[in-house]
Enzyme design. Structure first.
Site, short mmCIF file in Angstrom:
data_model
loop_
_atom_site.label_atom_id
_atom_site.label_comp_id
_atom_site.label_asym_id
_atom_site.label_seq_id
_atom_site.Cartn_x
_atom_site.Cartn_y
_atom_site.Cartn_z
CG HIS A 1 -1.88 1.00 1.44
ND1 HIS A 1 -1.59 2.30 1.81
CD2 HIS A 1 -3.22 0.94 1.31
CE1 HIS A 1 -2.72 2.98 1.90
NE2 HIS A 1 -3.73 2.19 1.59
CG ASP B 1 0.55 -2.42 6.12
OD1 ASP B 1 -0.33 -2.53 6.98
OD2 ASP B 1 0.40 -1.75 5.07
CD GLN C 1 -6.91 -4.47 4.14
OE1 GLN C 1 -7.85 -5.20 4.44
NE2 GLN C 1 -7.09 -3.21 3.77
CE LYS D 1 -7.31 -0.42 6.23
NZ LYS D 1 -8.03 0.24 5.15
CB CYS E 1 -3.66 3.39 -1.45
SG CYS E 1 -4.85 4.66 -1.08
N1 PLP Z 1 -1.77 -0.60 4.56
C1 PLP Z 1 -2.76 -1.33 4.02
C2 PLP Z 1 -2.46 -2.72 3.52
C3 PLP Z 1 -4.04 -0.80 3.93
O1 PLP Z 1 -5.02 -1.53 3.38
C4 PLP Z 1 -4.29 0.50 4.41
C5 PLP Z 1 -5.63 1.11 4.29
O2 PLP Z 1 -6.34 0.88 3.34
C6 PLP Z 1 -3.22 1.21 4.98
C7 PLP Z 1 -1.98 0.63 5.03
C8 PLP Z 1 -3.40 2.60 5.50
O3 PLP Z 1 -4.19 2.59 6.64
P1 PLP Z 1 -4.64 3.97 7.32
O4 PLP Z 1 -5.21 4.82 6.22
O5 PLP Z 1 -5.67 3.55 8.32
O6 PLP Z 1 -3.43 4.56 7.95
#
Ligand code: PLP
Length: 413
Positions: A130, A207, A210, A233, A371
């Site tokens: 992401h 990360d 998910q 999430k 993203c």
């Molecule tokens: N990393 C992953 C895999 C995500 O799916 C997301 C959000 O969609 C993020 C990072 C970013 O999360 P946040 O916007 O809550 O900081």
């Protein structure tokens, strides 16, 4: 999914769904079919009520006031940290509460990596990250002279492990990897990958955004250095999340932001910083949000993450089976180990048109690049539609979604 061996039969999933007030609403006069949980999850009444109760009965700032409300707020806030820590099998003191994954990864990048990286060093990332696990590293690379290396994937959306290990050369100092891809649903073998990275002296940043909504996560057994996640999430409020870090990293990391709460003593000739995790929590935090996240953890723990995983595996299998009826369907991300996230395209139809027409049928799916531009570039597409499930979805909703998709497909010719 992460191989749940027993399909949960003892849980009344209709009753579970009834815990989520928003799921009863109509959209464009149709019953809502919410298939966008990878974007943000819906909240059970217990979370909504906990946040409401905080503002109605306990609202005060944390760690500052000695009055009763201040103590109650601080106790509840720290209790939420404790609940999260137990959920992840880590120490509370190694858990920095913050606004979510984006903040958490920036904290690692600026506080851990910026003072350490130099020209000649490399930051290794996977193709499926992401932007939150790409852009902070690009900013650090620019400032330190380090370069970014990319670990590629195979056409089914699996990490190419041979290529990954070959890319773990001696110049690589840090490696960022998604536990679960938000686009492909691929569940990466983070335990094995982190073991290989650590053997080579590479610091690992996972990360977990998910992963936490879908499965039990035991951080020590992964063996990473940093684990970042977001609360919204996993049934919690927006603007919540945390960074878990090995104690030895937190102990030597300088503060990322300065301000109140993160100090022991401030003089104009120098400041003594607080101990971790408070050293990294400058200013007034999202108190109500994190207390709500504590309630979300209670909710998930009561359900049992193994039951959640089993339920979602069953729903995913049904979804994939139903989607076979769609002519010209292309599913992007068909890894063997896959969470309940399905990115797709339909021949001749633009992803945004599909999502817009599905919305008119009451079906919420996400369309766009999610993203993850580098992943879109790999698959040669500008955008996809993404249907993402949670345990509160139903088999009837899956059928309604596919019926709507068939209708939309006909409309678009
Ligand atoms: N990393 C992953 C895999 C995500 O799916 C997301 C959000 O969609 C993020 C990072 C970013 O999360 P946040 O916007 O809550 O900081």
């Amino acid at each position: 999914m992460n191989a749940p061996l027993v399909v949960a039969t003892s849980i009344d999933w209709a009753a579970v769904r009834a815990d989520f007030p928003l799921l009863t609403r109509l959209v464009h006069g149709k019953p809502l079919v919410y298939l966008d949980s990878a974007n943000t999850g819906q909240k059970p009444a217990s979370v909504i009520e906990t946040v409401d109760d905080f503002y109605r009965r306990h609202n005060a700032n944390v760690s500052r006031a000695v009055h009763a409300l201040g103590s109650e707020a601080t106790e509840s806030y720290e209790a939420a940290r404790g609940k999260l820590a137990r959920h992840l099998n880590v120490r509370s003191d190694d858990l920095v509460l913050c606004s979510g994954t984006t903040f958490a990864i920036n904290l690692v990048a600026y506080s851990w990596a910026l003072p350490r990286l130099q020209p000649g060093d490399a930051i290794l990332l996977t193709r499926m990250e992401h932007h939150a696990n790409i852009v902070p590293w690009q900013l650090i690379a620019e400032r330190t002279g380090a370069k970014i290396k990319v670990a590629e994937i195979t056409p089914d959306g699996t990490l190419d492990l041979d290529a990954l290990y070959a890319a773990m050369t001696s110049d690589v100092k840090v490696f960022g990897v998604a536990h679960v891809s938000n686009v492909l649903g691929t569940i990466n073998p983070v335990r094995e990958i982190c073991r290989e990275a650590r053997r080579r002296g590479i610091v690992t940043v996972v990360d977990g955004s998910q992963a936490l909504p879908h499965m039990a996560v035991d951080i020590p057994s992964i063996g990473c250095d940093f684990y970042a996640f977001t609360g919204h999430k996993m049934c919690g409020p927006t603007g919540t999340g945390a960074l878990w870090a090995r104690k030895e990293h937190l102990a030597v990391m300088p503060p990322f932001l300065g301000g109140g709460e993160m100090i022991k003593e401030v003089r104009f000739d120098g400041t003594v910083f607080n101990d971790p995790p408070h050293r990294f929590e400058a200013g007034t935090p999202n108190i109500a949000g994190h207390i709500g996240l504590g309630a979300a953890v209670d909710y998930l723990d009561a359900l049992g993450m193994a039951n959640v995983a089993a339920r979602e595996a069953e729903l995913l299998a049904h979804l994939l089976e139903e989607m076979r009826q769609i002519d010209g369907l292309r599913i992007i991300g068909t890894a063997k180990d896959k969470a309940a996230v399905v990115s797709f395209l339909v021949e001749g139809a633009h992803a945004h048109d599909l999502a817009t027409l599905l919305d008119l049928e009451g079906v919420a799916v996400r369309s766009g690049h999610h993203c993850a531009h580098p992943l879109m570039q790999f698959f040669g597409v500008a955008a996809t539609c993404r249907a993402s499930l949670a345990f509160y979805n139903t088999h009837a909703e899956i059928e309604a979604f596919v019926a709507a998709l068939l209708k939309v497909r006909r409309l678009l010719g």
